[in-house]
Design a protein around this motif. Structure first.
Motif, PDB file in Angstrom:
ATOM      1  N   LEU A   1     -21.397  76.267  42.315  1.00 14.97           N
ATOM      2  CA  LEU A   1     -20.695  75.026  42.012  1.00 14.97           C
ATOM      3  C   LEU A   1     -19.416  74.932  42.852  1.00 14.97           C
ATOM      4  CD1 LEU A   1     -20.303  72.481  40.179  1.00 14.97           C
ATOM      5  CD2 LEU A   1     -18.899  73.951  38.738  1.00 14.97           C
ATOM      6  N   ARG A   2     -18.458  75.800  42.544  1.00 18.37           N
ATOM      7  CA  ARG A   2     -17.162  75.774  43.213  1.00 18.37           C
ATOM      8  C   ARG A   2     -17.290  75.990  44.721  1.00 18.37           C
ATOM      9  NH1 ARG A   2     -15.404  76.721  38.146  1.00 18.37           N
ATOM     10  NH2 ARG A   2     -17.352  77.819  38.001  1.00 18.37           N
ATOM     11  N   THR A   3     -18.066  76.998  45.086  1.00 19.21           N
ATOM     12  CA  THR A   3     -18.178  77.323  46.503  1.00 19.21           C
ATOM     13  C   THR A   3     -18.830  76.173  47.258  1.00 19.21           C
ATOM     14  OG1 THR A   3     -18.286  79.674  46.034  1.00 19.21           O
ATOM     15  CG2 THR A   3     -19.174  78.951  48.151  1.00 19.21           C
ATOM     16  N   ARG A   4     -19.871  75.618  46.663  1.00 21.58           N
ATOM     17  CA  ARG A   4     -20.540  74.516  47.333  1.00 21.58           C
ATOM     18  C   ARG A   4     -19.617  73.316  47.497  1.00 21.58           C
ATOM     19  NH1 ARG A   4     -24.953  70.141  45.168  1.00 21.58           N
ATOM     20  NH2 ARG A   4     -24.195  68.687  46.721  1.00 21.58           N
TER      21      ARG A   4
ATOM     22  N   HIS B   1     -16.512  76.970  30.030  1.00 18.92           N
ATOM     23  CA  HIS B   1     -16.035  75.984  29.064  1.00 18.92           C
ATOM     24  C   HIS B   1     -15.777  74.664  29.784  1.00 18.92           C
ATOM     25  CE1 HIS B   1     -13.655  74.151  25.834  1.00 18.92           C
ATOM     26  NE2 HIS B   1     -14.149  75.092  25.041  1.00 18.92           N
ATOM     27  N   VAL B   2     -15.989  73.578  29.049  1.00 21.63           N
ATOM     28  CA  VAL B   2     -15.785  72.258  29.653  1.00 21.63           C
ATOM     29  C   VAL B   2     -14.339  72.062  30.118  1.00 21.63           C
ATOM     30  CG1 VAL B   2     -15.337  71.077  27.456  1.00 21.63           C
ATOM     31  CG2 VAL B   2     -16.297  69.789  29.388  1.00 21.63           C
ATOM     32  N   ARG B   3     -13.388  72.770  29.505  1.00 25.56           N
ATOM     33  CA  ARG B   3     -12.002  72.666  30.002  1.00 25.56           C
ATOM     34  C   ARG B   3     -11.928  73.052  31.478  1.00 25.56           C
ATOM     35  NH1 ARG B   3      -7.289  73.765  26.363  1.00 25.56           N
ATOM     36  NH2 ARG B   3      -7.982  73.370  24.228  1.00 25.56           N
ATOM     37  N   GLU B   4     -12.543  74.186  31.795  1.00 26.72           N
ATOM     38  CA  GLU B   4     -12.515  74.616  33.199  1.00 26.72           C
ATOM     39  C   GLU B   4     -13.434  73.728  34.051  1.00 26.72           C
ATOM     40  OE1 GLU B   4     -10.389  76.986  31.184  1.00 26.72           O
ATOM     41  OE2 GLU B   4     -12.480  77.512  30.761  1.00 26.72           O
ATOM     42  N   ALA B   5     -14.631  73.427  33.520  1.00 24.71           N
ATOM     43  CA  ALA B   5     -15.575  72.613  34.301  1.00 24.71           C
ATOM     44  C   ALA B   5     -14.940  71.287  34.711  1.00 24.71           C
ATOM     45  CB  ALA B   5     -16.850  72.374  33.490  1.00 24.71           C
ATOM     46  N   ALA B   6     -14.375  70.606  33.737  1.00 21.70           N
ATOM     47  CA  ALA B   6     -13.777  69.297  34.029  1.00 21.70           C
ATOM     48  C   ALA B   6     -12.505  69.453  34.856  1.00 21.70           C
ATOM     49  CB  ALA B   6     -13.472  68.562  32.726  1.00 21.70           C
TER      50      ALA B   6
ATOM     51  N   LEU C   1     -13.254  82.174  38.024  1.00 22.62           N
ATOM     52  CA  LEU C   1     -14.098  81.215  37.303  1.00 22.62           C
ATOM     53  C   LEU C   1     -15.544  81.283  37.813  1.00 22.62           C
ATOM     54  CD1 LEU C   1     -11.818  78.043  36.990  1.00 22.62           C
ATOM     55  CD2 LEU C   1     -12.013  80.007  35.441  1.00 22.62           C
ATOM     56  N   PRO C   2     -16.536  80.986  36.982  1.00 23.62           N
ATOM     57  CA  PRO C   2     -16.385  80.614  35.568  1.00 23.62           C
ATOM     58  C   PRO C   2     -15.970  81.811  34.726  1.00 23.62           C
ATOM     59  CG  PRO C   2     -18.703  80.922  36.083  1.00 23.62           C
ATOM     60  CD  PRO C   2     -17.956  81.055  37.384  1.00 23.62           C
ATOM     61  N   VAL C   3     -15.303  81.548  33.609  1.00 24.33           N
ATOM     62  CA  VAL C   3     -14.791  82.629  32.767  1.00 24.33           C
ATOM     63  C   VAL C   3     -15.274  82.452  31.322  1.00 24.33           C
ATOM     64  CG1 VAL C   3     -12.612  81.426  32.205  1.00 24.33           C
ATOM     65  CG2 VAL C   3     -12.705  83.939  32.189  1.00 24.33           C
ATOM     66  N   ARG C   4     -15.646  83.555  30.723  1.00 20.57           N
ATOM     67  CA  ARG C   4     -16.063  83.552  29.326  1.00 20.57           C
ATOM     68  C   ARG C   4     -14.809  83.655  28.454  1.00 20.57           C
ATOM     69  NH1 ARG C   4     -21.873  84.179  28.061  1.00 20.57           N
ATOM     70  NH2 ARG C   4     -22.859  84.178  30.110  1.00 20.57           N
ATOM     71  N   ARG C   5     -14.483  82.588  27.766  1.00 19.44           N
ATOM     72  CA  ARG C   5     -13.282  82.575  26.916  1.00 19.44           C
ATOM     73  C   ARG C   5     -13.439  83.528  25.741  1.00 19.44           C
ATOM     74  NH1 ARG C   5      -9.681  78.054  26.559  1.00 19.44           N
ATOM     75  NH2 ARG C   5      -9.616  77.002  28.586  1.00 19.44           N
TER      76      ARG C   5
END
Lengths: 311, 311, 311
Positions: B47-50, C90-95, B272-276
Motif C-alpha cells: 500500500l504505502r510503498t506503491r 487501524h482505520v486511524r492509520e489507514a485514513a 506501519l501498518p501497526v497492531r495497536r
C-alpha cells in the motif's frame, strides 16, 4: 484504419511498419492522444501486451485505464437471453458504456481450446466490435494476435539483408496447451505483407487452420524447412484438427544450435515468454542472432503506430 | 547512484536527505522524469510503498506502470534449467523485457522465512539487477527495505534536537511471522549514516544477523535501552538464528506510556501498518511524540530523491 | 463542499448539475487538479464508478491512484481493540496515511446485508471521514450511492420536457440479493432536489427505509404508479424490513413495453449493469426512450463536478 483485428484491417502494412519505425526514432514526436483516453480491457492477464500498449498510448499523449476482468465479469453475449443466471451484464451495455469512456477500446480475450467452432467465431472480440462506438483494437483474441504480428513484420523489416527472406514458422515443444493465435496471425501477416517466403513446419496433426496456413506452405520436416532460412520463428500451438490436443512426445522439435547451422545464419524469433531448453536451447536464445528482446521492444512501436492511426 | 538496493548504494546519505527535504518543500520543483517511465513490479502486495513511489514518480514528471505479480508469474531463476515445469519465463527475459519498457525498474520481493541461505542470497532482487539494463530500485527485498530506511533517516533528521541522538530499535510483539527486512535496513542505514547512537533491543533468540546488528549494539534489556533514548523505533521481526521462528509469549515487550517515560521524551517511530495494543499502546501511538504518520508521508519524498537521482 | 457522502453535502444541486453540464460541453475547460492526486479506494470491485471517476480526475488535470482492496485489507475499526487477530491496520492509520498521499480520497464500501444496524451506521465510510484529513467522496457506501444520484439528476434535467416531471422509482426483479444504496440515494436526491414528483413502487415487504422513502410516496401498485409518469427508474433492492431478504417470486414487476404504454411516453432509466428480460425487456432497453447509456456517460461529468468542487 477504423479497427485493428486482423491483417485485413491494415490496408498498407509497410506504412504501419514505417510509422512504427518513426515512433521508435522519436517516441514523443506525435501527440494525437492529447486529451484522449485508451481503455485496455483484459479478460486474461498480460505482461508485454499490457505494458507496451500503455506505454504506446502515453507516448502519444493519451491517458490509459487498464481494466483486469480476468477475475470474472459475467458478460452475456446471447441476444434475447433471460439473464437470470450467472451473467450480470450484456455485451451491448458493456461495449456501449466503455465506448463512452474512451476513444479507443483495446480488448484481450482468449480461446476455450475446447470448442473450435465457438473459438473461431471469436465471439467476445466480435461482440465488442459490434456494439462499441469507438475503434476496437485486438490485444489478442481467441484466434489472432495482430499487434504481435505487426511487431514481427517490423522486426523482420529491420533485420532482413535480402529483399525476400525465407521465414520459417516452426512448432516447438511446450508442456502446456497453448492457443493458435500467435501462429495464426504470424502466418496471416507474413502472407498479407507479401515480402517473405513463408514455410510452416509442424508435426503431423498440428497443421494450423488452412485459412491461415494452406497446405502448400506446410511441411512436417523441420530440418528441411530450416535449410537456407533467414528467420526462424518458434512457437508452440495446440492442434487445430483434433482441436486443443497437445503432446508430451516432443520428438526432435526443440530448436538448438545444431539445427540453426542448417539455416542461412538465421535470426531466431519468439514472442515470449519462452520455456528455455524446451522450446529452444539456451545457446540459441542467448546467441547473437536471437531477436527476442528486440521483438519485445518493438511491441511498443507497433502499438504506437496502430493507436496513432486510430486516435 | 546507479541502483538503490542497500545503504552501500548511497554514497552520501545526507545528500539524499537534503534532496528529499527539497522535494518536500517543492514537490514539482524538478522534472527529470519527463518522457520517462518507471515500472513498479510487486511480487507481494503493498500500500504505502506503491502509493508513495507512484506519487514520487509522477511528481518528477514520469509515467508509472504498476504491475502486481503477486497472483503468480512463474519466473525461473536457475541457469541452464529445462523449463518443463511450473516456471513460464526466465528472469533473463523478464528483466530484459521490462528494461525496454522503462527507465527505472522498481522491484518488491519477499523472503520465504523458511530457507535462510536462500533468503539472504536475495536471489529475486539480485537476478533482476543482473539482467536488467536500467537502474533497479528495491521496494523491499527478502532482506532489506532501503526506501523505508532512507525515510527514517529523513524523519530523524527533521526531528532531532541533539547532534547525535540516541536511537533504539526495539523488537515488539506481533501475532504473525514477519521478515527482518525493515529492521535489517534500519540498523544498516543508521550505522552507515553515522549520526546517531544505535542500540538494538530484542529478546534472546531474536538477534538480527550480525552483519546488520553486531553484538556490541544488541541488548536484551529493553528498559535499559530506553533510558535516555531520543527515538524509539519499534518493529517485530522473526528470528534469524532459528530462522523464521516467532513467539506468542510476548513478555513485556509492548511499548506503552510507562516505558516511554524512561526515555528522553523520545519520539515513537514505526513503519506501519501497526497492531495497536500489541506492538504499541494507543496512548503512545496517538500521543504527540508519535511520528508514524510523518514517516508515512516522508516515504514520498525519500522515493522522489532516489528516483530523481536515477532518472 | 467539503465532502460528498449524501445529498446533505450538496448545498445547491442545480449548481452541481450546471457544473456537470459545463464539463460535458468542455471536458478540459478547468484544471483544478493540476499537481494534485486523487486516490480511489475500492473495498469491492467496480467498473463504471472506477472508470468515470478516473476519467473525471484526469480531465481536471489530476493524477489518480486506484487501489483495489477487495482482495482483503484487514482494517480495524474498533477503538481500543487489541489487534492480535485478523486485522492488520487501524482505520486511524489507514485514513491518516492515505490522506497524506492525496488531495481527495474516494472510497467505496458495501453493506453486509446481514446486520441492518451495522450497515446503516455506514462505519467504513464514516470512519474514513473521521480520520481522513482531506475531503472524502463516497463511491458508494453501505447505504448510499451519491455520485450515481447526482448523475441521475443531471440526466433527468437534460431530458425533462415539463418543469416538474413525474418520476417513478420502481423495484424490479433480480436473481441476486442487492444493496439498497442506489435506491436510497435516488429517493434522497430526488426529494432534496425538489424539482420532480417522486413515487416509489415496490412489492409489499420491500419498502425502503422510511428516512429515504416515507410512506406517503410509496405504493405497491406498479401500474398505477406508471400512469402519466415521465421517467421510470428501475432497480432491484433487497428488503429493509426483513433485512436483506429477497424473493424469487418476481410477480409482474419486470418492466416491459406494455407497461411503458401506461406512462407519458416516459424515459427508462437504470444505473447498470442490468439483467435483460429479468429487470427489463429487451424492447424497452433497446428502445429510443432508454437513457441507460446516457446515464453511464453522465457519470463522468457528475464526478468531474464533484471533484472540481473539492480539489
Amino acid at each position: 484504419m477504423t479497427q485493428f483485428l486482423s491483417a485485413n484491417d491494415a490496408p498498407d502494412i509497410n506504412a504501419l511498419i514505417n510509422s512504427a519505425k518513426a515512433f521508435k526514432a522519436d517516441p514523443f514526436g506525435q501527440q494525437p492522444g492529447r486529451q484522449k483516453m485508451v481503455i485496455n480491457l483484459f479478460f486474461n492477464s498480460s505482461l508485454r501486451t499490457r505494458m507496451s500498449t500503455e506505454k504506446a498510448a502515453r507516448q502519444l499523449g493519451a491517458d490509459v485505464i487498464t481494466y483486469d476482468a480476468s477475475g470474472g465479469w459475467g458478460i452475456e453475449f446471447a441476444d434475447g437471453s433471460v439473464m437470470n443466471g450467472n451473467t450480470a451484464e450484456h455485451v451491448r451495455e458493456a461495449a456501449g458504456v466503455l465506448s463512452q469512456y474512451c476513444d479507443v477500446l483495446c480488448v484481450r480475450s482468449f480461446p476455450s481450446l475446447e470448442d473450435r467452432a465457438a473459438d473461431y467465431e471469436d465471439r467476445v472480440m466480435k461482440s465488442f466490435v459490434k456494439y462499441a462506438t469507438v475503434p476496437v483494437v485486438s490485444l489478442e483474441s481467441a484466434t489472432r494476435h495482430p499487434l504481435q504480428s505487426l511487431t514481427d513484420c517490423l522486426t523482420i523489416a529491420e533485420h532482413r539483408t535480402v529483399a525476400r527472406p525465407k521465414v520459417v514458422l516452426t512448432w516447438a515443444p511446450h508442456p502446456r496447451r497453448l492457443p493458435q493465435c500467435v501462429s495464426n496471425s504470424f502466418a496471416e501477416w507474413m502472407r498479407a505483407w507479401g515480402e517473405v517466403d513463408l514455410i510452416v513446419a509442424n508435426p503431423p496433426g498440428f497443421n494450423l487452420a488452412p485459412a491461415f496456413a494452406p497446405k502448400n506452405i506446410v511441411t512436417h520436416d523441420q530440418r528441411a524447412a530450416f535449410a537456407g532460412a533467414d528467420f526462424i520463428y518458434a512457437k508452440n500451438w495446440s492442434a487445430y484438427d483434433e482441436y486443443g490436443a497437445t503432446t508430451t512426445n516432443f520428438g526432435d522439435w526443440m530448436i538448438d544450435e545444431e539445427k540453426m547451422t542448417l539455416t542461412n545464419n538465421a535470426y531466431f524469433m519468439h514472442c515470449l515468454p519462452v520455456r528455455r531448453n524446451v522450446v529452444v536451447s539456451d545457446g540459441v536464445l542467448d546467441g547473437d542472432r536471437s531477436l527476442v528482446l528486440q521483438q519485445a521492444n518493438n511491441r511498443t512501436w507497433a502499438a504506437q503506430a496502430v493507436l496513432a492511426s486510430l486516435l
